[in-house]
Scaffold this motif. Structure first.
Motif, short mmCIF file in Angstrom:
data_model
loop_
_atom_site.label_atom_id
_atom_site.label_comp_id
_atom_site.label_asym_id
_atom_site.label_seq_id
_atom_site.Cartn_x
_atom_site.Cartn_y
_atom_site.Cartn_z
N ALA A 6 0.84 -1.19 0.00
CA ALA A 6 0.00 0.00 0.00
C ALA A 6 0.88 1.24 0.00
O ALA A 6 2.02 1.20 0.41
CB ALA A 6 -0.92 0.00 1.23
N ASN A 79 -2.69 2.03 -9.80
CA ASN A 79 -2.74 2.45 -8.40
C ASN A 79 -4.09 2.04 -7.84
O ASN A 79 -4.96 2.88 -7.58
CB ASN A 79 -2.54 3.97 -8.28
N PRO A 80 -4.30 0.72 -7.69
CA PRO A 80 -5.62 0.24 -7.27
C PRO A 80 -6.01 0.72 -5.89
O PRO A 80 -5.17 0.87 -5.00
CB PRO A 80 -5.45 -1.28 -7.30
N LYS A 81 -7.31 0.97 -5.73
CA LYS A 81 -7.83 1.36 -4.43
C LYS A 81 -7.97 0.13 -3.53
O LYS A 81 -7.96 -1.01 -3.99
CB LYS A 81 -9.20 2.03 -4.60
N ALA A 82 -8.08 0.38 -2.26
CA ALA A 82 -8.23 -0.71 -1.30
C ALA A 82 -9.63 -1.32 -1.39
O ALA A 82 -10.62 -0.60 -1.52
CB ALA A 82 -7.98 -0.21 0.12
N HIS A 198 -8.60 -6.89 3.79
CA HIS A 198 -8.39 -5.85 2.79
C HIS A 198 -7.30 -6.25 1.81
O HIS A 198 -6.45 -7.09 2.10
CB HIS A 198 -8.03 -4.51 3.46
N ARG A 200 -5.52 -4.54 -2.23
CA ARG A 200 -5.65 -3.57 -3.32
C ARG A 200 -5.73 -4.35 -4.62
O ARG A 200 -4.90 -5.23 -4.87
CB ARG A 200 -4.47 -2.59 -3.35
#
Length: 219
Positions: A6, A79-82, A198, A200
């Motif tokens: 992250a 830049n993947p989101k969580a 979680h 990403r």
């Protein structure tokens, strides 16, 4: 495409969670089963997206008959989101359920896989560089599916090895006959424990000319 780290911390997920769940998520993600690969990244980065292939010339010795033809490409930001699931677990469930770990792994991998599928398919459908049906090709009808395959091959794609569709269309196709001879064409609110899962992840198209979107109707 999955992320290993992250932006705001040293690690995306603890190692023990990664080893137990991430592989299960990949195994249940439809777009990965259909042939998509995964890319592990250390942080935000860019990759090249191929939007046009070079031209190949047949050369005659001694002749000036070759023209430069670079590939057409564009940057793709990774830049993947969580993706996060917050799961309340009562003290009694944790204490009295010896199979809880296995049950949670199964449930979490299915839930994250479904979310990844949704994100990846939305990305694919939004990509205007992917060729698609020029006329209506209903995926519930085998003949129309074959027409779509033919149209994909007409733009220099190989015979598809997979197709992502919905359940209703699959059942409709499977119920059709190849001919009149009868041959089938196919086949809790509060808790003392909280589990936070979680990762990403997101979908990205790097070679749109290698995909084809079959449309039931063309507007």
């Amino acid at each position: 495409m999955t992320g290993k780290k992250a932006v705001s911390s040293n690690a995306l997920v603890p190692n023990y969670v990664s080893s137990q769940v991430i592989d299960d998520v990949r195994a249940q993600t439809t777009v990965i089963q259909a042939g998509s690969g995964t890319i592990v990244i250390d942080g935000p980065t860019n990759l090249a997206k191929i939007t046009g292939d070079p031209t190949v010339y047949e050369h005659t010795e001694g002749s000036t008959d070759i023209t430069e033809s670079d590939i057409t490409h564009a940057p793709v930001s990774l830049n993947p989101k969580a993706l996060v699931a917050l799961i309340p677990l009562s003290m009694e469930v944790v204490a009295d359920s010896p199979n809880l770990d296995a049950a949670l792994n199964t449930s979490l991998s299915a839930a994250f896989a479904a979310k990844l599928d949704s994100l990846a398919l939305a990305t694919i459908l939004a990509d205007t560089n992917i060729p698609d049906s020029s006329v209506g090709q209903d995926p519930a009808i085998w003949l129309k599916c074959l027409e779509a395959v033919g149209e994909a091959m007409a733009v220099n794609q190989p015979i598809p090895v997979s197709m992502i569709g919905n359940t209703a269309d699959f059942i409709a196709r499977a119920s059709q006959l190849a001919s009149t001879t009868g041959s089938w064409l196919g086949k809790p609110t509060s808790a003392s424990h909280v589990l936070v899962a979680h990762m990403r992840g997101a979908g990205v198209v790097l070679q749109p000319k290698r995909l084809f979107i079959q449309k039931k109707t063309v507007v």
